[in-house]
Motif scaffolding. Structure first.
Motif, PDB file in Angstrom:
ATOM      1  N   LEU A  51       0.837  -1.192   0.000  1.00 59.88           N
ATOM      2  CA  LEU A  51       0.000   0.000   0.000  1.00 59.88           C
ATOM      3  C   LEU A  51       0.873   1.243   0.000  1.00 59.88           C
ATOM      4  N   GLU A  52       0.294   2.378  -0.287  1.00 62.91           N
ATOM      5  CA  GLU A  52       1.044   3.615  -0.444  1.00 62.91           C
ATOM      6  C   GLU A  52       1.861   4.001   0.792  1.00 62.91           C
ATOM      7  N   ASP A  53       1.452   3.543   1.968  1.00 67.27           N
ATOM      8  CA  ASP A  53       2.200   3.836   3.192  1.00 67.27           C
ATOM      9  C   ASP A  53       3.162   2.708   3.570  1.00 67.27           C
ATOM     10  N   GLY A  54       3.296   1.706   2.682  1.00 70.43           N
ATOM     11  CA  GLY A  54       4.203   0.595   2.927  1.00 70.43           C
ATOM     12  C   GLY A  54       3.578  -0.588   3.643  1.00 70.43           C
ATOM     13  N   SER A  55       2.320  -0.497   4.021  1.00 70.14           N
ATOM     14  CA  SER A  55       1.670  -1.595   4.735  1.00 70.14           C
ATOM     15  C   SER A  55       1.243  -2.700   3.766  1.00 70.14           C
ATOM     16  N   ILE A  56       0.789  -3.821   4.333  1.00 66.38           N
ATOM     17  CA  ILE A  56       0.486  -5.013   3.546  1.00 66.38           C
ATOM     18  C   ILE A  56      -0.970  -4.992   3.084  1.00 66.38           C
ATOM     19  N   PRO A  57      -1.224  -5.120   1.783  1.00 66.02           N
ATOM     20  CA  PRO A  57      -2.608  -5.197   1.303  1.00 66.02           C
ATOM     21  C   PRO A  57      -3.279  -6.490   1.765  1.00 66.02           C
ATOM     22  N   ALA A  58      -4.517  -6.396   2.158  1.00 66.96           N
ATOM     23  CA  ALA A  58      -5.234  -7.563   2.670  1.00 66.96           C
ATOM     24  C   ALA A  58      -5.461  -8.622   1.605  1.00 66.96           C
ATOM     25  N   ASP A  59      -5.455  -8.227   0.319  1.00 72.26           N
ATOM     26  CA  ASP A  59      -5.707  -9.192  -0.757  1.00 72.26           C
ATOM     27  C   ASP A  59      -4.423  -9.718  -1.387  1.00 72.26           C
ATOM     28  N   ASN A  60      -3.261  -9.498  -0.743  1.00 68.21           N
ATOM     29  CA  ASN A  60      -2.042 -10.161  -1.186  1.00 68.21           C
ATOM     30  C   ASN A  60      -2.157 -11.663  -0.951  1.00 68.21           C
ATOM     31  N   PRO A  61      -1.366 -12.472  -1.656  1.00 63.86           N
ATOM     32  CA  PRO A  61      -1.496 -13.928  -1.495  1.00 63.86           C
ATOM     33  C   PRO A  61      -1.115 -14.419  -0.102  1.00 63.86           C
ATOM     34  N   ILE A  62      -1.795 -15.466   0.322  1.00 65.71           N
ATOM     35  CA  ILE A  62      -1.425 -16.187   1.550  1.00 65.71           C
ATOM     36  C   ILE A  62      -0.798 -17.507   1.107  1.00 65.71           C
ATOM     37  N   PHE A  63       0.476 -17.645   1.342  1.00 61.12           N
ATOM     38  CA  PHE A  63       1.203 -18.815   0.851  1.00 61.12           C
ATOM     39  C   PHE A  63       1.027 -20.005   1.790  1.00 61.12           C
ATOM     40  N   LYS A  64       1.229 -21.189   1.249  1.00 60.58           N
ATOM     41  CA  LYS A  64       1.101 -22.420   2.009  1.00 60.58           C
ATOM     42  C   LYS A  64       2.005 -22.381   3.234  1.00 60.58           C
ATOM     43  N   GLY A  65       1.447 -22.701   4.378  1.00 56.90           N
ATOM     44  CA  GLY A  65       2.200 -22.679   5.625  1.00 56.90           C
ATOM     45  C   GLY A  65       2.086 -21.376   6.377  1.00 56.90           C
ATOM     46  N   PHE A  66       1.412 -20.375   5.779  1.00 53.62           N
ATOM     47  CA  PHE A  66       1.231 -19.065   6.411  1.00 53.62           C
ATOM     48  C   PHE A  66      -0.255 -18.838   6.659  1.00 53.62           C
ATOM     49  N   THR A  67      -0.548 -18.000   7.623  1.00 59.30           N
ATOM     50  CA  THR A  67      -1.949 -17.738   7.966  1.00 59.30           C
ATOM     51  C   THR A  67      -2.410 -16.348   7.563  1.00 59.30           C
ATOM     52  N   SER A  68      -1.493 -15.533   7.076  1.00 62.95           N
ATOM     53  CA  SER A  68      -1.841 -14.170   6.686  1.00 62.95           C
ATOM     54  C   SER A  68      -0.949 -13.737   5.523  1.00 62.95           C
ATOM     55  N   PRO A  69      -1.369 -12.708   4.791  1.00 62.03           N
ATOM     56  CA  PRO A  69      -0.548 -12.248   3.669  1.00 62.03           C
ATOM     57  C   PRO A  69       0.694 -11.498   4.143  1.00 62.03           C
ATOM     58  N   SER A  70       1.677 -11.432   3.271  1.00 67.41           N
ATOM     59  CA  SER A  70       2.860 -10.611   3.491  1.00 67.41           C
ATOM     60  C   SER A  70       2.944  -9.624   2.332  1.00 67.41           C
ATOM     61  N   THR A  71       4.045  -8.923   2.220  1.00 65.28           N
ATOM     62  CA  THR A  71       4.208  -8.012   1.079  1.00 65.28           C
ATOM     63  C   THR A  71       4.510  -8.780  -0.207  1.00 65.28           C
ATOM     64  N   ILE A  72       4.850 -10.069  -0.120  1.00 69.76           N
ATOM     65  CA  ILE A  72       5.301 -10.828  -1.297  1.00 69.76           C
ATOM     66  C   ILE A  72       4.135 -11.125  -2.239  1.00 69.76           C
ATOM     67  N   TRP A  73       4.321 -10.761  -3.495  1.00 70.58           N
ATOM     68  CA  TRP A  73       3.334 -10.988  -4.546  1.00 70.58           C
ATOM     69  C   TRP A  73       3.711 -12.207  -5.392  1.00 70.58           C
ATOM     70  N   SER A  74       5.007 -12.333  -5.737  1.00 63.45           N
ATOM     71  CA  SER A  74       5.527 -13.488  -6.471  1.00 63.45           C
ATOM     72  C   SER A  74       6.960 -13.724  -6.030  1.00 63.45           C
ATOM     73  N   TYR A  75       7.481 -14.921  -6.308  1.00 60.88           N
ATOM     74  CA  TYR A  75       8.808 -15.254  -5.803  1.00 60.88           C
ATOM     75  C   TYR A  75       9.546 -16.138  -6.808  1.00 60.88           C
ATOM     76  N   GLY A  76      10.778 -16.538  -6.439  1.00 59.75           N
ATOM     77  CA  GLY A  76      11.587 -17.323  -7.365  1.00 59.75           C
ATOM     78  C   GLY A  76      12.167 -16.497  -8.489  1.00 59.75           C
ATOM     79  N   HIS A  77      12.407 -15.210  -8.224  1.00 59.07           N
ATOM     80  CA  HIS A  77      13.025 -14.332  -9.214  1.00 59.07           C
ATOM     81  C   HIS A  77      14.516 -14.190  -8.919  1.00 59.07           C
ATOM     82  N   ARG A  78      15.306 -13.974  -9.960  1.00 56.94           N
ATOM     83  CA  ARG A  78      16.738 -13.768  -9.743  1.00 56.94           C
ATOM     84  C   ARG A  78      17.027 -12.282  -9.536  1.00 56.94           C
TER      85      ARG A  78
END
Length: 393
Positions: free
Chosen positions: A203-230
């Motif tokens: 979000l514009e203030d640096g906080s985590i959007p509620a509709d970001n992905p929740i990855f397996k093993g986690f219970t809430s979203p983080s700032t991460i949208w996609s991963y495995g990038h170099r």
């Protein structure tokens, strides 16, 4: 020293400079040169690595230089903005080359006209990759607010491009160009507790959007949208289709053009079309295995050589529409660091062409008129002779 070995390898891979020389080598274009019609005018000079640009008007911009400086350019006049954060830059000892760190991207809030917020990305003194926002008053940074920092030090990321999704959300890429091999994999980009090798959505203030992905093993979203990038260094959003595109550095070859999707794994370093700088195999799994849970690139570049291939080293990305240069419309423009040349890529045909614009283009953007502005870093490592050009029909 491990860091020195890694950086020497990266230097060699991009053909920027030999570890025993301070002369820049300018190789030929690996792709056909397109005979496009355009003119170029230099509008500002005296930069080291001009890295990011925020466009205020047709002839007014904010520019970041990787050495930690920000400038206001208006009608060709350059004024330095004081009060910028202290940054870390480093390369190979004894060489005047900056390979990692520093002050990187700059972006205006979509409502800049009313709120005045300017966003910057950089590697801080503590080694954390950061985003802060600020306002500019009397040629000085004011109301400085750090809004994001990686959880771990990140000396291997160069991209850190900021792309706005809408008035309240933005994307941020944080690189992870580690020296990884199949026998000694470096898995930061696969670790969802590590912010490197990820594209983040904030979000514009640096906080985590509620509709970001929740990855397996986690219970809430983080700032991460996609991963495995170099190391994504070019990021652009097609606002008509809401498609996020990214170009990222492979190791020795295997540079990728990706469509970035929510929650997806892009494979680094489990699978790569590139090899390590010393010729070692990178991938730890087969292509068939990778196909079951990772996203393959829409296109990748490996220039054939007699030692296993060469990267183009993509530094920026622009999707061109409505340009005054008709030969570039419906193409993506890519700055190739390895071949010191601007290139254009057609995502429908898969064809890549070199352009008659030489130099290590760090960022390209389209002006309100449809003209193109390009930031080109110094061509002599002993001087500050980077410059900015306007490209028109």
């Amino acid at each position: 020293m491990k860091t020195t070995k890694i950086l020497c390898a990266i230097l060699l891979s991009s053909y920027l400079i030999g570890c025993q020389s301070n002369k820049v080598k300018v190789p030929d274009s690996p792709y056909p040169i397109s005979d496009d019609s355009f003119t170029m005018d230099t509008i500002a000079t005296g930069f080291v690595i001009p890295y990011g640009i925020a466009i205020l008007e047709e002839d007014e911009f904010y520019i970041t230089d990787r050495i930690g400086k920000m400038f206001h350019i208006q009608n060709g006049n350059k004024t330095e903005i004081s009060g910028m954060p202290k940054v870390v830059t480093f390369g190979t000892p004894g060489l005047p080359a900056i390979m990692h760190g520093g002050l990187m991207d700059i972006s205006l809030h979509p409502n800049y006209a009313s709120n005045g917020w300017v966003y910057i990305s950089y590697l801080g003194e503590d080694g954390l990759a950061k985003v802060s926002r600020l306002k500019v008053h009397d040629n000085a940074a004011t109301e400085f607010q750090p809004i994001f920092a990686t959880r771990h030090t990140n000396y291997t990321g160069n991209g850190m491009r900021i792309v706005w999704e809408d008035e309240t959300h933005f994307f941020l890429n944080v690189g992870n160009s580690n020296f990884s091999t199949s026998s000694n994999p470096v898995l930061n980009a696969q670790d969802l507790n590590d912010d490197a090798g990820k594209i983040h959505r904030l979000l514009e203030d640096g906080s985590i959007p509620a509709d970001n992905p929740i990855f397996k093993g986690f219970t809430s979203p983080s700032t991460i949208w996609s991963y495995g990038h170099r190391d994504v260094q070019g990021l652009v959003l097609d606002t008509l289709t809401h498609t996020l595109y990214g170009v990222e550095h492979g190791p020795k070859g295997g540079d990728e053009f990706n469509i970035i999707e929510k929650g997806k794994n892009y494979g680094w370093p489990l699978f790569s079309y590139g090899i390590n700088y010393d010729g070692a195999w990178v991938s730890t799994i087969s292509q068939d295995s990778a196909a079951t849970f990772t996203v393959f690139p829409e296109h990748y570049w490996t220039v054939p050589t007699n030692d296993g291939g060469q990267a183009i080293a993509p530094a920026c990305l622009l999707q061109v529409t409505g340009s005054t240069i008709s030969d570039w419309n419906n193409y993506f423009l890519i700055g190739s660091l390895a071949y010191r040349r601007l290139m254009k890529y057609n995502s429908e045909t898969g064809k890549t062409f070199g352009l008659k614009i030489e130099g290590r283009v760090r960022i390209i953007k389209q002006l309100p008129s449809g003209n193109i502005i390009a930031l080109i870093e110094r061509n002599d490592l002993r001087q500050s002779n980077g410059f900015i050009v306007k490209i028109s029909e």
